[in-house]
Design a protein around this motif. Structure first.
Motif, PDB file in Angstrom:
ATOM      1  N   PHE A 319      39.699  34.388  62.314  1.00 21.17           N
ATOM      2  CA  PHE A 319      38.630  33.752  63.330  1.00 21.17           C
ATOM      3  C   PHE A 319      38.875  32.168  63.521  1.00 21.17           C
ATOM      4  CE2 PHE A 319      33.958  32.680  64.886  1.00 21.17           C
ATOM      5  CZ  PHE A 319      34.856  33.189  66.179  1.00 21.17           C
ATOM      6  N   MET A 345      38.340  30.825  69.851  1.00 19.58           N
ATOM      7  CA  MET A 345      37.345  31.136  70.711  1.00 19.58           C
ATOM      8  C   MET A 345      37.718  31.240  72.354  1.00 19.58           C
ATOM      9  SD  MET A 345      33.946  29.675  69.512  1.00 19.58           S
ATOM     10  CE  MET A 345      33.226  29.715  70.687  1.00 19.58           C
ATOM     11  N   GLN A 359      25.086  34.206  58.176  1.00 21.92           N
ATOM     12  CA  GLN A 359      26.454  33.835  59.205  1.00 21.92           C
ATOM     13  C   GLN A 359      26.270  34.303  60.656  1.00 21.92           C
ATOM     14  OE1 GLN A 359      28.583  36.052  57.467  1.00 21.92           O
ATOM     15  NE2 GLN A 359      29.726  34.484  55.663  1.00 21.92           N
ATOM     16  N   LEU A 362      20.504  32.285  64.943  1.00 26.59           N
ATOM     17  CA  LEU A 362      19.833  31.007  64.278  1.00 26.59           C
ATOM     18  C   LEU A 362      18.279  30.960  63.631  1.00 26.59           C
ATOM     19  CD1 LEU A 362      21.280  28.536  67.123  1.00 26.59           C
ATOM     20  CD2 LEU A 362      21.704  28.552  64.611  1.00 26.59           C
ATOM     21  N   LEU A 373      24.882  30.283  72.208  1.00 23.88           N
ATOM     22  CA  LEU A 373      25.236  29.166  71.251  1.00 23.88           C
ATOM     23  C   LEU A 373      26.787  29.061  71.548  1.00 23.88           C
ATOM     24  CD1 LEU A 373      24.703  27.710  68.356  1.00 23.88           C
ATOM     25  CD2 LEU A 373      24.505  29.417  67.391  1.00 23.88           C
ATOM     26  N   TRP A 428      28.733  37.024  71.599  1.00 22.84           N
ATOM     27  CA  TRP A 428      29.861  36.576  72.139  1.00 22.84           C
ATOM     28  C   TRP A 428      30.577  37.660  73.705  1.00 22.84           C
ATOM     29  CZ3 TRP A 428      32.123  33.688  69.567  1.00 22.84           C
ATOM     30  CH2 TRP A 428      31.948  32.958  68.546  1.00 22.84           C
TER      31      TRP A 428
ATOM     32  N   ASN B 205      21.125  26.855  61.421  1.00 20.66           N
ATOM     33  CA  ASN B 205      21.929  27.968  60.331  1.00 20.66           C
ATOM     34  C   ASN B 205      23.143  27.050  61.158  1.00 20.66           C
ATOM     35  OD1 ASN B 205      23.706  29.306  58.832  1.00 20.66           O
ATOM     36  ND2 ASN B 205      22.247  31.072  59.738  1.00 20.66           N
ATOM     37  N   GLU B 207      26.163  27.708  58.976  1.00 15.39           N
ATOM     38  CA  GLU B 207      27.008  28.257  59.105  1.00 15.39           C
ATOM     39  C   GLU B 207      27.505  28.923  60.172  1.00 15.39           C
ATOM     40  OE1 GLU B 207      29.439  28.930  57.108  1.00 15.39           O
ATOM     41  OE2 GLU B 207      30.723  30.418  56.907  1.00 15.39           O
ATOM     42  N   ALA B 208      25.828  29.291  60.516  1.00 15.79           N
ATOM     43  CA  ALA B 208      26.079  30.084  62.228  1.00 15.79           C
ATOM     44  C   ALA B 208      26.559  29.423  63.443  1.00 15.79           C
ATOM     45  CB  ALA B 208      25.432  31.232  62.024  1.00 15.79           C
ATOM     46  N   ALA B 209      26.032  28.372  63.530  1.00 19.26           N
ATOM     47  CA  ALA B 209      26.648  26.955  64.166  1.00 19.26           C
ATOM     48  C   ALA B 209      28.484  27.175  64.243  1.00 19.26           C
ATOM     49  CB  ALA B 209      26.252  26.169  64.138  1.00 19.26           C
ATOM     50  N   ARG B 210      29.324  27.764  63.529  1.00 19.27           N
ATOM     51  CA  ARG B 210      30.130  26.318  63.079  1.00 19.27           C
ATOM     52  C   ARG B 210      31.213  27.757  63.306  1.00 19.27           C
ATOM     53  NH1 ARG B 210      34.866  26.655  58.527  1.00 19.27           N
ATOM     54  NH2 ARG B 210      33.296  28.334  57.654  1.00 19.27           N
ATOM     55  N   LEU B 211      30.221  29.064  63.268  1.00 16.99           N
ATOM     56  CA  LEU B 211      31.230  30.462  63.500  1.00 16.99           C
ATOM     57  C   LEU B 211      31.367  31.058  64.636  1.00 16.99           C
ATOM     58  CD1 LEU B 211      30.412  32.497  60.547  1.00 16.99           C
ATOM     59  CD2 LEU B 211      32.624  31.596  60.698  1.00 16.99           C
ATOM     60  N   SER B 212      30.129  30.243  65.491  1.00 21.15           N
ATOM     61  CA  SER B 212      29.516  30.141  67.309  1.00 21.15           C
ATOM     62  C   SER B 212      30.663  28.961  67.578  1.00 21.15           C
ATOM     63  CB  SER B 212      28.367  29.800  67.259  1.00 21.15           C
ATOM     64  OG  SER B 212      27.111  31.069  66.516  1.00 21.15           O
TER      65      SER B 212
END
Lengths: 531, 325
Positions: A319, A345, A359, A362, A373, A428, B205, B207-212
């Protein structure tokens, strides 16, 4: 139902909860709940997320107080107003989130706040370490009492928590989903310790979402549903019956995978038969080495293996989260840039990470913001975000996923685990992912929501998407995957499909040391690899 | 007192007051403060004085709006006071000493502000320095450069830009207008732009932002650059009011700016914050100072009062959030 032992386990009654009721603003969390725990039994507390298990436990550990009803210990009514009260009554609780201080040693954590003192009032380190060593032996944990807690893995942290509970001479031990994060061997060790405790007369309240653990470990089961205690049954009760009691309806199948009769039609853009995802020689020593596999449209490919086998690392590398040293990742025949999440993505990949709180979400942002997001950039025109369109799309996907929420303004933190996971998956879907990587998708998710997630996987693959599913839950991997890849020590040890995919076969591959010869080459030779 | 006996429970003005403040957060606090000042001082509640309060709040407010971006993204910017002084100094130097056209000088001043922010952002995003350290360094560098360029003494501000410190129609102060305009821009950025939404995601967050798929590093550059740009505007407004660019201006203003953001309801741990809240926060600080001046409270005690108000505001906000859960 069989076996006298199951009906009359252990001895006298240790703890009794009678008609306990607890309301929070807007919700009645517990409504006349009763529970009886005897000495020397493992009592399973079963219920979907939100059924009231946590509230009940918090009541027994002194966090909440009941509005109505009584709690009796040794037949005497008690008021548990604080953690100290619970401790004094011999009730120890191991929560899902551990209460350990990372910077301190194992021994210091076990005796935190109760360190043995010398005559001068200083901490008696020698005694403390000796007593800690004794406790660690009892939980079969091979670490030094002087080792810092910070470096220990989750399984060992849990054992330290148990040692701490033992140091309190707990007579009632409450364990909240202790197996959720353990591998199957670790679960075996945990069970052995719990059985020892039970045999020494401790009453254990055990919470789990894994139904197979109930018969393996438990004596009796109290089922909670919507804040009420529905019934108490022997642990030998049939799994389907337990599910029915828990959700109040029949769930036809635990793993409702609808496998395509033939390989599904590939996406229009792709060449017929061409894989959606093609991974070759992916390497980042020492985490993983020479990993290769294909995932086709319409397929669910399971990635099984022990924790630490490199599955999550491979997923993150695919990913673009982490870099890799060698190898290629192709999506629809086009090579994907390394270490570039945004490129992945754009190619249609989506990752539902293993730790959704850290991870995936938010936590303090609204559900609407969470859902949109991953398509923030898509919704931006000339620097401005189409907020109205975002709200509309978020509402649509929340409706489609049947997210149980008060509205899109609710914060993600306040949802149950299953609904949180639906939000991450919904993110997603909205971003238009064609290949979803699900890393432990149902960890901490209750049975009802699990099945909803599985159904969604079916829907997606029927629509020509593909799913790569990492899971340590073997029945889940086997039940939901069309093919199972097994990873061992950073390599793919083999592939199993159809009838050959059994728990035994997967475990055999998972624990077998890898030799250089059996690197998995291409999935095109489905079923033809000889072990 | 016997009067208390006559009151029905709950009608106690003190109680009503507390509840109103709790329910409405920073705005409630501002209203409460205005009411108290109006009661204590007859001079407080007249148009001219209120406009004065607006002018006094303007520089802090504009700085704080820029800092809001950074705090929402869970960062911190300690350099804004220095950057404000540096930008104004560069503007004045270019126009007055180098004789460049005023519009070029203005653009140069703004560019210096944004550039300083960009540099801090690069240290944070690519150099992986903690924001506290990176912007602390910029605080020192910015102040130093301002002193170097000016040789340590004030430089006269070009009169055309100096009008920013005047009034429109003889009564409406331009700094207030600039603040309102910058507030509107900040609100728009936060609520409606990609960068704004990314600020909340990164702060919520990272990390969550980066993974999104949020391009976290590039966004951080933009975020700190915006903070620097707002600081440049604040510096220009301040210099216009003083009619000269002073290298020693705005010392310590970064702390006022951070205080305003926090009083306005943003969390230093990131993920929340509003332009309106920040404006209210800056107004609360200004009303307090103005009111205490009118009441002839000594400057020493004013500092004590300011500290108490900051603590109280955040305490009330925490209580309010907890009760809302």
């Amino acid at each position: 139902m069989t076996g006298v032992d199951d009906d009359e386990p252990g001895g006298r009654e240790l703890l009794r909860v009678e008609g306990v009721t607890k309301s929070f603003p807007g919700v009645r969390a517990l409504d006349g709940v009763s529970l009886r725990l005897r000495a020397g039994e493992v009592h399973v507390l079963l219920g979907e997320n939100g059924a009231g298990k946590s509230t009940l436990i918090k009541m027994l550990s002194g966090v909440h107080r009941p509005d109505e009803g009584r709690i009796l210990v040794d037949g005497r009514e008690v008021g548990i107003r604080s953690a100290q009260d619970a401790e004094r009554l011999g009730i120890a609780t191991i929560h899902q989130e551990f209460n350990l201080v990372p910077g301190l040693t194992v021994a210091e954590n076990i005796f935190l706040g109760r360190q043995p003192r010398t005559a001068l009032g200083l901490i008696d380190k020698r005694t403390m370490r000796a007593r800690a060593a004794e406790l660690l032996r009892r939980v079969r944990l091979d670490v030094s009492p002087a080792a810092p807690v910070a470096g220990l893995g989750i399984a060992r942290l849990q054992m330290v928590e148990i040692a701490k509970a033992l140091s309190l001479d707990a007579r009632v031990l409450i364990m909240d989903e202790p197996t959720a994060v353990l591998t199957s061997e670790e679960v075996g060790t945990l069970f052995a310790i719990v059985r020892e405790l039970r045999d020494s007369g401790v009453g254990v309240i055990f919470i789990t979402h894994h139904l197979d653990e109930i018969a393996a470990l438990g004596d009796r089961v109290t089922v909670l549903r919507d804040g009420r205690s529905v019934t108490e049954v022997p642990a030998t009760t049939d799994e389907n019956e337990l599910i029915r009691l828990m959700v109040g309806r029949d769930i036809a199948e635990q793993y409702p995978r609808e496998r395509p009769a033939e390989p599904a039609e590939p996406a229009e853009s792709a060449e017929p038969g061409a894989p959606l995802l093609r991974v070759r020689g992916l390497t980042r020593a020492p985490a993983f080495r020479d990993v290769g596999f294909d995932v086709r449209a319409g397929e669910v490919v399971g990635l099984a293996g022990l924790v630490g086998a490199g599955r999550t690392e491979v997923a993150r590398a695919l990913f673009g989260v982490d870099r890799y040293d060698a190898g290629t990742v192709e999506v629809n025949g086009r090579a994907l840039a390394r270490g570039d999440v945004r490129a992945a993505m754009r190619a249609g990949l989506g990752l539902v990470p293993e730790d959704r709180k850290a991870q995936g979400l938010l936590l303090d942002a609204s559900l609407g913001d969470n859902l949109t997001l991953a398509r923030l950039e898509q919704d931006t025109r000339g620097g401005f975000v189409d907020r109205r369109g975002q709200r509309r799309r978020a509402a649509e996907v929340a409706e489609r996923l049947k997210v149980r929420m008060s509205g899109l303004e609710q914060t993600a933190r306040t949802l149950s685990g299953g609904n949180q996971q639906k939000i991450v998956i919904g993110k997603w879907l909205l971003a238009g992912a064609r290949l979803l990587i699900l890393d432990e998708p149902t960890r901490g998710v209750d049975v009802g929501a699990k099945v909803e997630i599985y159904r969604l996987v079916n829907e997606l693959t029927a629509a020509g998407c593909a799913v790569l599913m990492i899971s340590s839950d073997l029945p889940e991997v086997l039940g939901m995957s069309d093919r199972v890849l097994v990873m061992t020590q950073g390599r793919i040890a083999g592939e199993l499909s159809g009838e050959r995919a059994t728990q035994d076969a997967v475990m055999e591959l998972a624990v077998r040391p890898v030799n250089e010869g059996n690197t998995y080459e291409a999935s095109a030779m489905e079923g033809s690899d000889v072990g | 007192m016997s009067a208390e006996v006559l009151r029905a429970p709950g009608s106690d003005p003190g109680q009503w007051f507390t509840r109103a403040v709790l329910r409405n957060g920073p705005l409630g606090g501002l209203v409460a403060l205005v009411v108290v000042m109006a009661v204590l001082s007859r001079d407080f509640l007249n148009g001219q004085n209120l406009l004065n309060v607006g002018v006094q709040a303007s520089v802090t407010a504009i700085l704080a709006l820029g800092v809001t971006f950074v705090i929402v993204s869970a960062g911190i910017d300690l350099s804004v006071g220095s950057v404000a002084a540096l930008s104004a100094t560069v503007l004045a130097w270019a126009a007055t000493k180098e004789g460049l056209p005023v519009w070029v000088a203005v653009l140069l001043g703004l560019a210096v502000g944004a550039g300083a922010g960009l540099l801090s952002g690069a240290l944070v995003a690519y150099g992986r320095l903690p924001a506290f350290i990176a912007t602390l360094a910029m605080l020192s560098v910015g102040r130093g450069l301002a002193l170097v360029i000016s040789g340590g003494s004030p430089i006269a501000f070009p009169s055309s830009v100096g009008r920013l410190g005047d009034t429109l129609g003889g009564w409406l102060p331009v700094p207030v207008l600039v603040t309102v305009a910058m507030g509107a821009v900040a609100a728009l950025v936060l609520a409606r732009t990609y960068t704004g939404r990314a600020m909340f995601a990164i702060g919520g967050n990272e990390e969550a932002a980066r993974l999104s798929g949020i391009d976290v590093k590039r966004r951080k550059l933009v975020i700190y650059a915006l903070s620097g740009l707002f600081a440049a505007v604040a510096g220009i407004v301040l210099a216009a009011r003083l009619t000269s660019a002073q290298p020693q201006a705005a010392v310590g203003y970064e702390l006022d700016a951070i205080a305003a953001v926090v009083i306005g309801g943003a969390s230093l741990s990131g993920g929340s914050g509003k332009a309106s809240g920040t404006l209210i926060g800056a107004l609360i600080l200004a009303v307090l100072r103005n009111g205490l001046n009118l009441l002839s409270v000594s400057a020493f005690w004013q500092q004590v009062a300011t500290g108490l108000v900051i603590a109280l505001a955040v305490l009330l906000d925490t209580l309010r959030r907890r009760s809302a859960r």
